[in-house]
Every structure is written in C-alpha cells, then in structure tokens.
Enzyme design. Structure first.
Site, short mmCIF file in Angstrom:
data_model
loop_
_atom_site.label_atom_id
_atom_site.label_comp_id
_atom_site.label_asym_id
_atom_site.label_seq_id
_atom_site.Cartn_x
_atom_site.Cartn_y
_atom_site.Cartn_z
N ILE A 640 0.71 -1.22 -0.08
CA ILE A 640 0.02 0.10 -0.01
C ILE A 640 0.81 1.47 -0.06
O ILE A 640 0.23 2.42 -0.03
CB ILE A 640 -0.75 0.03 1.18
CG1 ILE A 640 -0.24 -0.07 2.61
CG2 ILE A 640 -2.12 -1.10 1.07
CD1 ILE A 640 -0.96 0.01 3.68
N GLU A 644 11.18 4.94 3.26
CA GLU A 644 12.50 5.12 2.99
C GLU A 644 13.26 3.90 3.31
O GLU A 644 14.35 3.49 2.73
CB GLU A 644 13.05 6.26 4.22
CG GLU A 644 14.59 6.58 4.05
CD GLU A 644 15.12 7.55 4.73
OE1 GLU A 644 16.24 7.97 4.73
OE2 GLU A 644 14.11 8.22 5.64
N PHE A 645 12.84 3.01 4.15
CA PHE A 645 13.40 1.77 4.42
C PHE A 645 12.76 0.64 3.84
O PHE A 645 13.37 -0.67 3.66
CB PHE A 645 13.34 1.44 6.14
CG PHE A 645 13.83 2.47 6.89
CD1 PHE A 645 15.28 2.86 6.88
CD2 PHE A 645 13.15 3.63 7.61
CE1 PHE A 645 15.85 3.96 7.64
CE2 PHE A 645 13.76 4.49 8.27
CZ PHE A 645 15.08 4.90 8.35
N GLY A 646 11.75 0.82 3.15
CA GLY A 646 11.08 -0.33 2.58
C GLY A 646 9.43 -0.29 2.27
O GLY A 646 9.08 0.97 2.31
N GLU A 647 8.96 -1.43 1.74
CA GLU A 647 7.55 -1.27 1.38
C GLU A 647 6.76 -1.26 2.71
O GLU A 647 7.08 -1.92 3.70
CB GLU A 647 7.21 -2.47 0.52
CG GLU A 647 7.59 -2.26 -0.84
CD GLU A 647 8.97 -2.66 -1.35
OE1 GLU A 647 9.76 -2.19 -2.08
OE2 GLU A 647 9.69 -3.30 -0.14
N VAL A 648 5.36 -0.69 2.45
CA VAL A 648 4.40 -0.87 3.63
C VAL A 648 3.33 -1.61 2.97
O VAL A 648 2.80 -1.62 1.83
CB VAL A 648 3.86 0.26 4.13
CG1 VAL A 648 2.89 0.61 5.04
CG2 VAL A 648 5.04 1.50 4.47
N LYS A 666 5.31 -2.14 8.31
CA LYS A 666 6.31 -1.50 7.65
C LYS A 666 7.23 -2.58 7.65
O LYS A 666 7.71 -2.98 8.63
CB LYS A 666 6.56 -0.35 8.64
CG LYS A 666 5.51 0.83 8.52
CD LYS A 666 6.05 2.15 9.24
CE LYS A 666 4.82 3.24 9.23
NZ LYS A 666 5.46 4.33 10.12
N ASP A 759 6.22 16.99 13.82
CA ASP A 759 5.75 16.76 12.26
C ASP A 759 4.40 16.59 12.26
O ASP A 759 3.74 15.79 11.60
CB ASP A 759 6.33 15.57 11.84
CG ASP A 759 6.59 15.52 10.07
OD1 ASP A 759 5.98 16.59 9.69
OD2 ASP A 759 6.66 14.45 9.62
#
Length: 997
Positions: A640, A644-648, A666, A759
């Site tokens: 989905i 920055e570190f990989g797919e979700v 994550k 943020d």
C-alpha cells in the site's frame, strides 16, 4: 494487427440473481497490446547504452529480448542491475493516442520479479518493486525524454516473488485518470530490481448499449476520476412504454451500468416481454402503466380484443362507484327470508322484527337493509309517520333485527324489509326495483303488564349534609318493562304528621344523592316506580336514614391531618438521603473530561515519555516498549506504499488465542546498516509508550528475525489530507470539527506526557471507517516522496516548513507550543478539505511571509469561531498560544452548541484560491477552459463545459452559480470552488502574490 487501433474485446461475467443466470457485458477498447503486436515496439530506454573498457558496449538499463512460445514469437523488456548502486533506469512506450471521451485508461501488466535474497549478500540496493509513470502530450515528441514531465501513477509490487528454479508470473492492473490531451506516454522506472515485463496492455472501458427497465441506453465511454466515479446517461423508453421522469442510469469506471433511475413501464393494455411491451391477449387486461402482467378478466365481465385496459360488465351486472375498475362485476341481491315479528314479554306499544339474509348476495358483502312501515285502518293503509321509533335505525341496517316502538294497540301494521348492495343505486328506474320481501300484516293486541315494584332500599354513603341511596327492582319485571322511571320522596323524622312536608325527586336511575341536609338529622325516604304507560307499582316501605354530626367529622379530620403530616415528613427525609447519595456518587464517577475543571495537581499525567535514544543500547528500548511478534503470525496481503526503509503492506495479524485483525506492516529490506535499523525501530519504541484512542496503536515488532517489521493497526481510509481531497464538500463543518476534536485530544495526551511531535500535519493523521482520526508518524525521518519541497534542510535535520512554528524554524525550539502552531495548520487543512497550505508558494516565500505577519486566510465556509482559534494557534509569541487542553475544551463547547458554527468567517477568493484574473500560473492568459479547470483541480468537468457550449474564457466569465449547476456540477464543494474561482477571474486587479492583495 494494429497496436493502438480500436480492438474490441467483449468480456462476459455471470451473476446468479434470484436463481436466474444473468450475463453482464463490459467492453474494452484496447489502445496498446504489447503481446498482440508480435514485434519489437521500439520503446525508448534511458539512460542509453554506454561504452566500457575494451570498447564493449554494455546495456546498463532496460533491454529487449525475443522469445518463442508455442511457435509464436514475442518480446519482453527486462532489467537486472541489482549489484549496481543508485539505479534509475527508464523504459518509455511509444505515443499512445487517446479517445476524446476516455479520460481514464487501465494499464494491465504481466511481469516477474526476482527475490532479492536469491542474489546473496552483495546486493545492498536490491528492490522488489518498480514504478509506473505517465506523461500527457498533444503530439508525439519522438525520442525526446525528460523525467520531469512524468508524474507517478503507482508503485508496482508482485504478489509472488520468483525464487531460484521457479518462476511466478504476476498480473497487476492500474489506472491512469484525468487525461485530457490527445495522447500520452507510459514509463517504467527501475530503482534496483530484477524485473522482466512480459505484457503491457492499455485499454479503456465502455458501458455497452443496453436495454434496462424498458429503457434504451447508448454505448457510453466509462470515464471520470476518484471524485466522480459515476457518469449519468439518459435513455428513452421502448415502444408502448412511458415514464414519469426521463430514465437515467450511471456508467461506472469499470464499464458497468448501475442504479437505474426513472423506470419505464408498459402502458395500459400492454405487458413487459423480453425488453419490450406487447398487447394483452384477448380475455386479459391491464388498467395502468406498471410493471405488472396482464390479468384475466374478472367474473361477470366481457372478453374484448387484444390490448384491453379494462373489462366491461356483462348485462345485468354492475360495478359500484367505489369498486376498482379491475374488480369483478356483481348483480342485485335477492329478497331477505323468514321475516318474523314478536311482542311477547315486551312493553306495550313495542315489537321486535327479525329476518334472515338473502340466499343470493350478488357476489357482494356490503348488504344493508331498510324497513318500511304502513298503518292499516278500515281497509286503508298509510305510512306510519315520524311517531314510530326504530332501534337502531330504519335505513342502512347491517343487522337482521330491529326494535319498533310507539305503536298503537288494535291497529294492523304492514312491514316491508328490503335488501340493498353497493350496486343497487346504479339500477335504472325502468329496470325492476331492488328485490323486496312480500308484505307481512301483523295485528297488534297490546296487553298491559304489571308495573315494577321496589324490592329493597339501602344506604351507599353519607356525610353531615348528604345521603347516597340505591334500590333494586325485580329482574323479571324489569325485562317486561325496561322503560322505568322513579319518584323519590323524603322528609325529616321529627315533623308532625299534620304539617309534614315531602321533597319529591323524579329520577331515571335506581340511585340518588340527596344534598343540602341538616347534620345529625334522621330522614324518612320512600320510592315509587312507574312503567312506560304511566302505571305505578306502588311505593316502597318508608325507611329511615341519618346524616353524620359535625363532632364526628372533626375527629376524623384530626386523624387524617396527623396521618398526612407524618407522611410528608417521611417523604422529606427520604428525598434528603437520595440527594446526598447521588452527590457522593457523582464525585466518585468523575470522568477524564472532568479534569479540565479539576485542581491543577490532578492534571499531571500518569507517566512521562522516555526518549529511546537515551538508552545506550536502543534494542533494549524496543524490547521494553514494544511486543515481539513471531513472523508466522503475520500475513502480508498487498503493498500500500513505499517508505525510506522498505515497502508498507496491508496484512493480517493472527496471534495465539486472538482473532484476526487487519494491520499495516512496515518492512526493512535487506542490506540495511545498523544505524538504519535503529532509526527504523525507534518509531516503534516511541509508539509503544502511548495508549490513547486518538493515537495510532502499535501491535508489535519483529526484531529477532532477518526481516525487521513494525506492525500497527490498519486505518482503512488512509491519510487525512488525501481522504478530505477525495471527499471535497461532502462533510459539514460540524463533522469536520469532530475530526479536529479527536486530533486535539490525541495531542493533549502527548503534551501531558511531555512528548513533542514536531511533524503534526494532515498527511500524518490516519482515518478509519468511522471517521475517527489518529495521530501517527513519530519518526520525523520519513522522506516526503510526493512533496519534494515538504521539508527544509538545516544543519540539524529536516523541518516541514509549512507546518512548523517560526521559532522552531529559526532556533529549532520544538515545544508543545510549536505543536499547537502545527495543529492550527492542520485545522486549516481540514476546513479546506486537504488544500495545500500556502498553495504554490516556495518554502522561502512561506518563511518570509510568516515573518512579515502574514497568516493563512479563512477557508471557504469556515465558521468564524474555528478560524479565530486558528489565529490564536499562530500567535508569534508562543507563550500566548492556547494549550491543547484549552483547545479540546473550546472544541467541545462548539460541538455542544452547533448554532455557534453558523457565523462564517470572511472569505477572499483572490487570496484563498490564488488565481490571476485571466492568466495561468506563469502569468500568461489561460489558453482554454480545460487549462483553467486543471489549475483549480476541477478538470473532471471539462466535458461538462464542452457539452454546454462553454468553450472560451469569455463565456466562463459570464457564468453564474445557477449556470454552473445546470451543466452538472452538483457537489457543494466543487460548485463553490468553481464559482469563487470565476469571482477571482473577474477581479482584474488580483495578482499571483498574496502580498499584493
């Protein structure tokens, strides 16, 4: 075979509805088919081939391969540079011409992706996804290629990864929407994966010509976007059918017809038969325009020719005025039977008539009777006149008996009983009269009966001034003479006989209350009964009754007063005890929201946030604040997003003894450094410390296995900013305020734990199916992939400029007060339905504007009280900004008083929309209506304006709100956006800069 011609494929799907197999058709118009071409398509690759040492030419990006399958040749494009760093390889199709009405096309991909684990430890940059891009153009640009002209469509991830000695072919379909130019290109970006593309098929869908609900609808191109998923199409009724309103239906983006409106129905005399209307057969009829079938003609009606709307009655049969035209016809009833008269045991001058219903009712159940009376004397009969009384009545009888009274003795009476029905009044005077019973002559010999006598008298109730008495009459005598009245006489007992004075009362009932008597006095009472003919049954025996004395009443009053007083005192004691207990319970039940009005000492949180970076070993922090999950309990379902570190992924968590729950996963891809792993897991260490309904819930982590993962609850509606943009104008201010209240409650919880988010933005708020908003993203390290200017880099890291307080930008002073500034920006985003804060201003322009005291203007239709709260959040002096506890209290107050939201803040379209009067973003005049609509993100209405004949900007400037509504803009948010934009266009003094305003 032409690749971009108009190849039609007819797809059939079968649906079982009510036990009937129905075929639903959807047509696809193919614009590009890589496999069907059977040849190399000449797609452009970037970067081009390069020369390496030894003058050997080597392909560094995508390359084409020819293959043979079942005797047929086909081509594939593949890339596999997993051992190289910083990969950015592009493959672009040839120019694909678009159908003028197809604003949305589908891209079907067949491909394989190699597993990164199969390459060993040296492939640090290996990916298992690639990206799909598109670029529009009005003409073929040839070999010219610029990455900046392409916009991203989707990240393509495989459902099954190809491992050693096996191959899994994946099929994924994505769509490209809001297309408006003559054609477009597709491009595939490789960022370090091993991918082979076997097939690319580009097509758009059409809803085929069809007949639904007896309405004919033409073939229609399925078009629209996420905000306009249905296209309304008008139709016409088939022959011999009609509709109260024009039939309409909606064409979905998937080429299916749904939600027919204004159903056509066959006219009277016609019935539906295989999408048409045919005449009713002889002997059948249909009276109205409906979807029902023709019905057989009812009883006693004539059979006519085909196409009958009703069946007329046969001779001698009729329909009443209240009978439906579709009902049967009925005849007249026969005469009543067995008329009898009796006077036995009845008072003088009275008799009872009775009879039986007629044998034939004519097929009706509304039979009534009337009784006619004639008095005969000396061979001459005359109407009985008004003297005679009938009980219950002489006309309209529904019972078969009637009581007749006030008859004279020794006269002959002739009674006639007639039967009627609802059709009797329709018989013509020349026709035979309604059936009548033959006359029956009755010779009355009225005999007097013994008048009733009083059987006994008794005292019912007494006080000092009145006596209540009743008496009985012989039941047998009362039956013989039911009409009885009474005379009651009473006197004081001490009166002398020669001066005795009686008081006489005439009564209709066998009871009486004698008032105005003397206290403590004896009275003698007697009653006499009279029958209806005036005869008397004699008086009753004179009986004595005595009123109460005043002394007796006083004693009784004292007792009653004491009892009432005691009861009142007892009631007061009970009430006091109940109130004391309720007050005690209310203090014991004080809830979390009561803390806003409690002692400040009670506002201290139960625990304080612990920074995981203070731990010498960050892994200890993860184990302390997060639950370890075994990978076997996690099932990945669909990619989905990409971080920055990989797919979700979206997936399922099924722990031992627990139900399945939907989760977001994550992932951390292989090849990470230890610092990257610690940064990745630090967000879990933070989330694991929070427990609040408006903070995203951490389910657990995977740290003890090769692939690290963070598992959180799954929020179905995704990020708040995108969700609001997709539902622009669909929520009321009250609903939006409810969303903000949830965000504020979550931030209040964080501030009480001494945690600063840094943020806070609508993109970092997630929404579930119940519209509950939850604060997420606690890392402040995520790359804003879709917002290249979303952060401003300083020596201390990245800062989201548009959402950050000025002291945090200038001095990196992040506090709860700076989070309040960010919450004000979130309020603006929500009330503006996901609009980008500060629009297209650059980050430096934003910082300069804030330092010069510029603040965002009120969004369209924003309540004044809400905008005033925003301005309070944006005060330059951070000590004067409200705290999150104050914000929650104020939002609660507004939600409890919806009328406070009716006052709307001033809205200036020149500032809020930031459009020039007649020019585009570069200052040049708008060249077309489509360019103007695209600039305000309303390009889904380009065809609406074109079909309405509005093709120039001069015509746009003449439009009013009603004109916009007539061309098909119905969503309130879209209607207002276009109307306010036109208002801004009319203002010739407006400029691009908000400072000029």
């Amino acid at each position: 075979m032409e690749v971009s011609g108009g190849i039609r494929h007819l797809l059939f799907s079968y649906v079982l509805i009510n036990g009937i197999l129905i075929t639903l058709e959807a047509k696809e118009e193919v614009l590009l088919d890589m496999r069907a071409a059977g040849r190399e398509l000449g797609w452009l690759t970037w970067p081009p081939n390069v020369e390496r040492e030894g003058s050997q030419k080597s392909q560094v990006g995508w390359e084409v391969h020819q293959r043979t399958l079942n005797g047929s040749q086909f081509y594939t494009y593949q890339v596999c540079n997993v051992e190289e760093r910083e990969q950015d390889n592009w493959l672009r199709t040839t120019f694909i011409q678009r159908h003028p009405s197809a604003s949305r096309v589908f891209v079907e991909l067949k491909f394989i992706v190699r597993d990164c684990n199969s390459f060993g430890e040296g492939t640090l940059t290996c990916k298992e996804t690639f990206n799909l891009f598109t670029s529009e153009s009005d003409a073929d640009v040839g070999t010219t290629f610029r990455k900046g002209q392409f916009r991203k469509v989707a990240t393509i991830a495989p459902d099954e990864i190809t491992k050693r000695n096996e191959m899994h072919l994946n099929t994924e379909t994505r769509y490209v929407e809001n297309l408006s130019r003559k054609g477009f290109y597709l491009a595939f970006q490789d960022i370090g994966a091993c991918v082979a593309i076997f097939s690319v098929r580009v097509f758009y869908k059409t809803c085929p010509a069809t007949v639904k609900s007896l309405a004919v609808f033409p073939e229609t191109v399925a078009r629209g976007g996420e905000k306009q998923v249905l296209r309304e199409v008008s139709g016409t009724c088939v022959e011999n059918a009609e509709s109260e309103e024009q039939p309409r239906i909606y064409c979905t983006l998937d080429g299916e017809w749904v939600v027919p409106v204004g159903q056509c129905q066959c006219k009277p005399g016609f019935e539906e038969a295989e999408d048409s209307c045919r005449e009713c057969q002889p002997g059948f009829f249909k009276a109205d325009a409906s979807s029902s079938k023709c019905e057989p003609c009812p009883d006693n009606t004539q059979r006519l020719n085909p196409g009958a709307s009703f069946c007329p009655c046969m001779a001698g049969f009729y329909r009443a005025h209240t009978d439906p035209i579709t009902g049967p016809c009925s005849g007249l009833p026969s005469a009543p039977k067995d008329l009898e008269a009796t006077s036995n045991h009845l008072p003088a001058g009275k008799l009872l008539l009775s009879w039986n219903p007629p044998e034939y009712t004519g097929g009706r159940d509304d039979i009534t009777y009337s009784v006619l009376c004639q008095r005969c004397e000396s061979f001459e009969c005359k109407p009985c006149g008004e003297k005679i009384r009938y009980d219950p009545a002489s006309m309209g009888l529904t019972v078969t008996r009637v009581s007749v009274s006030e008859l004279d003795a020794h006269f002959n009476y002739t009674f006639t009983v007639e039967a009627h029905s609802g059709v009797s009044v329709l018989v013509n005077e020349a026709a035979p009269r309604t059936a009548r019973l033959s006359s029956t002559t009755l010779t009355t010999s009225l005999q007097h009966t013994d008048p009733p006598r009083i059987a006994s008298m008794r005292l019912v109730e007494r006080d000092s001034t009145s006596l209540s008495l009743s008496w009985d009459v012989s039941p047998r005598q009362l039956v013989q003479s039911p009409s009885v009245h009474y005379e009651l006489a009473y006197r004081k007992k001490d009166n002398k006989l020669d001066v005795t004075t009686y008081v006489v009362l005439k009564l209709e009932r066998s009871s009486v209350k004698i008032s105005d008597l003397a206290p403590g006095t004896a009275y003698l009472v007697k009653v006499q009964a009279f029958s209806s003919d005036g005869s008397s049954g004699g008086s009753s025996v004179e009986e004595q009754f005595e009123t109460l004395s005043d002394e007796h009443l006083n004693k009784t009053g004292v007792i009653l007063t004491s009892a009432v007083g005691g009861a009142i005192m007892l009631l007061l004691v009970i009430v006091i005890l109940v109130l004391c207990r309720r007050r005690s319970n209310s203090h014991a039940r004080q809830g979390p929201e009561d803390a806003y009005f409690s002692n400040p000492e009670q506002l201290k949180p139960l625990k304080t946030y612990v920074d995981p970076h203070t731990y010498e070993d960050p892994n200890i922090a993860v184990l302390k604040f997060a639950t370890e999950i075994h990978p076997s309990h996690i099932t990945k379902q669909k990619v989905i997003g990409a971080g920055e570190f990989g797919e979700v992924y979206r997936g399922i968590l099924k722990g031992p003894g627990r139900k399945e729950v939907a989760v977001a996963i994550k992932t951390l891809k292989p090849g990470y450094t230890e610092k990257q792993r610690q940064d990745f897991l630090s967000e879990a260490s933070i989330m694991g410390q929070f427990t609040h309904q408006n903070i995203i819930r951490l389910e657990g982590v995977v740290t003890k296995f090769k692939h690290a993962m963070i598992v959180t609850e799954y929020m179905e509606n995704g990020a708040l900013d995108r969700y609001l943009r997709d539902h622009d104008g669909e929520f009321t201010s009250y609903q939006l305020l409810g969303m903000l209240r949830g965000i504020a409650a979550g931030m209040k919880y964080l501030s009480e734990m001494s945690y600063v988010h840094r943020d806070l933005a609508a993109r970092n708020i997630l929404v579930n199916t119940t519209l509950e908003c939850k604060v997420s993203d606690f890392g402040l390290s995520r790359v804003l992939e879709d917002e290249p200017e979303g952060t401003y880099t300083t020596s201390g890291g990245k800062i989201p400029i548009r959402w950050t307080a000025p002291e945090a930008i200038a001095y990196r002073k992040f506090t709860s007060a700076s989070d309040v500034w960010s919450f004000g920006i979130v309020m603006w985003e929500v009330m503006a339905f996901g609009e980008r804060p500060y629009w297209d201003m650059s980050n430096h322009e934003v910082m300069k504007a804030i330092n010069e005291a510029f603040r965002l203007p009120a969004p369209m239709d924003c309540p004044s009280a809400v905008y005033q709260l925003m301005l309070q959040c944006w005060l330059q002096d951070r000590s004067k900004r409200p705290r999150f506890g104050d914000i929650v209290s104020l939002l609660d107050k507004l939600l409890r008083s919806p009328d406070s939201l009716k006052t709307i803040a001033d809205f200036d379209p020149r500032v809020s929309i930031r459009l020039p009067s007649t020019s585009g973003s570069d200052g040049s005049p708008f060249r077309s209506v489509s360019e103007w609509l695209e600039s305000i993100k309303m390009n889904q209405y380009v065809e609406n304006f074109t079909l309405a004949g509005v093709i120039s900007m001069d015509q746009v400037l003449q439009m009013k709100t009603e004109d916009i509504r007539k061309i098909g803009v119905r969503l309130p948010g879209h209607l207002k956006r276009i109307a306010y934009s036109i208002l801004g266009l009319k203002d010739q003094t407006s400029t691009l800069s908000v400072f000029a305003v």
